[in-house]
Design an enzyme around this catalytic site. Structure first.
Site, PDB file in Angstrom:
ATOM      1  CD  GLU A   1       9.861 -10.894  -9.140  1.00 44.49           C
ATOM      2  OE1 GLU A   1       9.316 -10.681  -8.240  1.00 44.49           O
ATOM      3  OE2 GLU A   1      10.960 -10.887  -9.108  1.00 44.49           O
TER       4      GLU A   1
ATOM      5  CG  ASN B   1       1.615   0.589   4.273  1.00 45.20           C
ATOM      6  OD1 ASN B   1       1.150  -0.770   4.226  1.00 45.20           O
ATOM      7  ND2 ASN B   1       2.747   0.851   4.359  1.00 45.20           N
ATOM      8  N   GLY B   2      -0.542  -1.393   6.529  1.00 45.64           N
ATOM      9  CA  GLY B   2      -0.269  -2.170   7.604  1.00 45.64           C
ATOM     10  C   GLY B   2      -1.606  -3.218   7.874  1.00 45.64           C
TER      11      GLY B   2
ATOM     12  CE  LYS C   1      11.399  -2.127  -5.310  1.00 48.09           C
ATOM     13  NZ  LYS C   1      12.078  -3.379  -6.368  1.00 48.09           N
TER      14      LYS C   1
ATOM     15  CE  LYS D   1      13.803 -10.036 -10.613  1.00 42.65           C
ATOM     16  NZ  LYS D   1      14.158 -10.354  -8.965  1.00 42.65           N
TER      17      LYS D   1
ATOM     18  CG  HIS E   1      20.396 -36.280  -5.627  1.00 44.12           C
ATOM     19  ND1 HIS E   1      20.863 -37.721  -5.423  1.00 44.12           N
ATOM     20  CD2 HIS E   1      21.555 -35.724  -6.176  1.00 44.12           C
ATOM     21  CE1 HIS E   1      22.048 -37.611  -5.761  1.00 44.12           C
ATOM     22  NE2 HIS E   1      22.569 -36.579  -6.041  1.00 44.12           N
TER      23      HIS E   1
ATOM     24  CB  CYS F   1      -0.837   0.153   1.212  1.00 45.34           C
ATOM     25  SG  CYS F   1      -1.967  -1.207   1.123  1.00 45.34           S
TER      26      CYS F   1
ATOM     27  CD  GLU G   1      16.927 -12.442  -8.548  1.00 47.01           C
ATOM     28  OE1 GLU G   1      16.439 -13.108  -7.392  1.00 47.01           O
ATOM     29  OE2 GLU G   1      16.790 -11.234  -8.863  1.00 47.01           O
TER      30      GLU G   1
ATOM     31  NE  ARG H   1       4.728   1.725  -0.118  1.00 46.06           N
ATOM     32  CZ  ARG H   1       5.570   1.111   0.857  1.00 46.06           C
ATOM     33  NH1 ARG H   1       6.801   1.182   0.158  1.00 46.06           N
ATOM     34  NH2 ARG H   1       5.388   0.567   1.959  1.00 46.06           N
TER      35      ARG H   1
ATOM     36  CD1 TRP I   1      -0.146  -5.890  -3.119  1.00 57.46           C
ATOM     37  CD2 TRP I   1      -0.395  -6.865  -1.024  1.00 57.46           C
ATOM     38  NE1 TRP I   1       0.304  -7.525  -2.991  1.00 57.46           N
ATOM     39  CE2 TRP I   1      -0.044  -7.753  -1.772  1.00 57.46           C
ATOM     40  CE3 TRP I   1      -0.613  -6.928   0.319  1.00 57.46           C
ATOM     41  CZ2 TRP I   1       0.409  -9.049  -1.203  1.00 57.46           C
ATOM     42  CZ3 TRP I   1      -0.441  -8.121   0.753  1.00 57.46           C
ATOM     43  CH2 TRP I   1       0.039  -9.147   0.083  1.00 57.46           C
TER      44      TRP I   1
END
Ligand code: F6R
Length: 607
Positions: free
Chosen positions: A486, A101-102, A602, A483, A502, A2, A479, A28, A75
């Site tokens: 996502e 936010n939270g 983010k 990428k 394995h 948010c 990584e 965000r 968000w």
């Protein structure tokens, strides 16, 4: 998660600024948006679910009167994205507006209590209890600031809250506990926001607001007090060097691509960190018994690579743990002789902050590596290394990963020098290689971008990928896989090539894409065996290799090369670049917005 923004300005309407500031905070969260302003002692609001441009196209977010206002880009945590769940939220009389936010853990209990008193709720959010509580306090004679203070004493959880009311229509009041809020200031206006880029076009002068403090913004300026006892807080203005241009796309179609192209400069700027930024961290590590690297997501991959650098260059063995699982892994075995290196570009990731607080409760020392001055982690750590990537807006971390690796390389070399693990010749050779990385990364971007785009056209419809490496390249492979999943939503797994036989090898069939990361280091010959195994089972081999590695060129269906001369400990830096570009072009090919991947934000400020 948010984005919140507020402005109090002497003249002019606030809404066009709030709208643009929200665009700069959209990374965000982007499932709904809203703005409220005050004019003639009345609140004016436009809000709805959807991305900012969509909502603006139907509502015209610029068309709200008044020089004071607040805004929010969401968000979702409590309640689906909808008009009613969008912020701002209001009291029963539509006189108090709140953005938050939270997460408020005890909102159900508070809501029940307020309902009993006759308050009417319009959303499923935890936030809506706040304006109703303030309404009660103000009806009982408290002013806005005391009411916000009283709210903060009742709510449990983490929050950043920005409030305004027609009952005191000249101000905004804000407070935080566990979620970011920074204040911007200039002679004719004050700003409060979740992140600096929101107000960067208006001012570079910033004031930190810490957890447990409450700020009042008026046209006369900003005053801050401690929530607990109302003690006034005097805090210096910090001038930040980030520019407004850095928070614009600058001719690139997406922030992610721009930020990939900014990597050489970000590395160069971080290489210029003075040794006194690094030395205290090296000393802390050398005085410790156990060293842990902790982080999440991409920062976790920097930590994985960092572990190799610390050992190979600094002679220091460390352990990497996911911050989210750190307390559940460590079982209280920490002591004050231990040292934690916490890596977080935002400095706000709740998992990482919680792990650091846990470590501190045992007296362990904390080194933070972050890109954001004044972020929460900087206030908890014993020493902070501030990386120099500038603002990163794309949700997928790229240039901040590069600078984390660069900072870790500097730290490892300082360790190697201080404890004489490296001789002078080796040190010189490693340092020279490090200083060449900005040019090498430039070269890799120039040479591999078109290649990555063409590869995406061939592979975009493959549902699943394996990314394999050995040694430090396991971090690079992880990584690359992160990428890809996502932003392009192809399933991808990063794995140790040694471990791949394995179990994961059972996934492989004709045409199954396996991406190998193979620098010319001590692992190269062993990984060739893994390439052969995959090839024998029909895999399509895509490799990132050193220039002139003819054996691997022969074995690969597709390959991208990296210039020679990169020391093995730094290989993640150039070798990850084609993988970033590949994931970017995969997302484009599939019609996804790489800057705003679904379900992601983010900075992840929930546990
Ligand atoms: C991936 C990504 C996330 C973050 C993770 C940690 O591209 O951006 O995986 O790396 O959420 O964030 P920070 O570094 O802010 O702690």
């Amino acid at each position: 998660m948010c984005g919140i923004i507020g402005v109090v300005q002497k003249k002019g309407d606030a809404a066009p600024f709030l709208h643009q500031a929200l665009k700069r905070l959209e990374y965000r969260g982007y499932d709904s948006v809203g703005i409220t302003t005050i004019y003639n002692n009345q609140l004016f609001t436009k809000k709805d679910k959807g991305k900012i441009d969509e909502v603006h196209a139907s509502l015209n977010l610029d068309d709200l009167p008044g020089p004071i206002g607040i805004g929010h880009t969401r968000w979702a945590t409590h309640g689906i994205p909808s008009l009613y769940n969008s912020h701002p939220h209001f009291d029963c009389d539509n006189k108090i507006a709140v953005v938050h936010n939270g997460v408020i853990d005890n909102f159900l209990e508070l809501r029940e209590e307020l309902k009993q008193k006759g308050h009417k709720f319009h959303s499923e959010t935890d936030t809506e209890v706040i304006p109703h509580m303030i309404e009660d306090y103000m009806k009982n004679g408290m002013d806005l600031k005391s009411s916000v203070r009283a709210v903060s004493e009742r709510i449990e959880g983490t929050y950043a809250i920005v409030v305004m009311t027609t009952l005191e229509s000249d101000k905004i009041v804000c407070t935080r506990d566990g979620n970011p809020l920074v204040i911007g200031t200039r002679p004719d206006a004050s700003y409060v926001s979740s992140d600096i880029p929101a107000f960067l076009p208006m001012t570079n002068d910033m004031i930190l607001l810490l957890d447990g403090e409450i700020a009042t913004l008026t046209t006369c300026g900003v005053s801050i007090e401690k929530i607990s006892d109302g003690t006034p807080v005097k805090r210096d203005v910090i001038r930040i060097s980030w520019t407004a241009d850095q928070a614009q796309k600058g001719g690139f179609p997406h922030f992610m691509l721009k930020e990939i192209h900014e990597q050489p400069m970000a590395i160069k700027n971080t290489l210029h960190l003075r040794s006194d930024a690094i030395r205290p961290a090296a000393e802390m590590i050398l005085n410790s018994k156990k060293v842990y690297l902790i982080a999440m997501g991409t920062s976790g991959h920097a930590a994985m690579a960092g572990k190799h650098m610390l050992a190979a260059l600094g002679g220091i063995f460390s352990t990497f743990e996911l911050a989210s699982d750190f307390p559940d892994t460590i079982y209280g075995t920490l002591t004050e002789d231990d040292c934690i290196i916490a890596i977080t570009q935002s400095g706000e990731t709740t998992d990482t902050i919680a792990a650091v607080k846990y470590a501190k409760s045992f007296g362990a020392k904390v080194i933070a590596i972050t890109n954001v001055i004044g972020s929460s982690i900087t206030r908890i750590a014993d020493h902070t290394i501030i990386t120099q990537a500038g603002p990163e807006i794309g949700v997928a971390a790229t240039k901040t990963f590069m600078v984390q690796l660069t900072a870790l390389a500097l730290l490892a070399l300082m360790l190697g020098e201080t404890n004489s693990f490296l001789d002078q010749n080796t040190l010189r050779k490693k340092r020279e290689s490090l200083t060449k990385l900005p040019d090498i990364v430039s070269d890799v971007i120039a040479k591999s971008e078109e290649h990555a785009r063409r590869l995406s056209a061939i592979l975009y419809d493959r549902p699943s990928f394996l990314f394999l490496g050995r040694g430090i390249s396991i971090a690079t492979a992880n990584e690359g896989a992160l990428k890809l999943k996502e932003i392009s939503y192809n399933h991808a797994e990063g794995y140790s090539a040694g471990e791949s036989k394995h179990g994961p090898i059972a996934l492989v069939h004709d045409g199954f894409p396996v991406v190998f990361v193979i620098p010319n280091d001590a692992t190269r010959n062993r990984i060739i065996g893994n390439v052969m195994e995959m090839k024998a089972r029909g895999a399509t081999i895509i490799s990132v290799i050193e220039e002139g590695d003819n054996d691997l060129i022969e074995l690969s269906d597709h390959y991208i090369t990296i210039p020679k001369g990169v020391e093995p400990e730094f290989s993640t830096i150039p070798f990850v670049v084609p993988l970033q570009l590949f994931s970017y072009y995969m997302a484009i090919k599939k019609g996804h917005d790489p800057d705003k991947p679904r379900h992601l934000a983010k900075s992840v400020t929930v546990l």
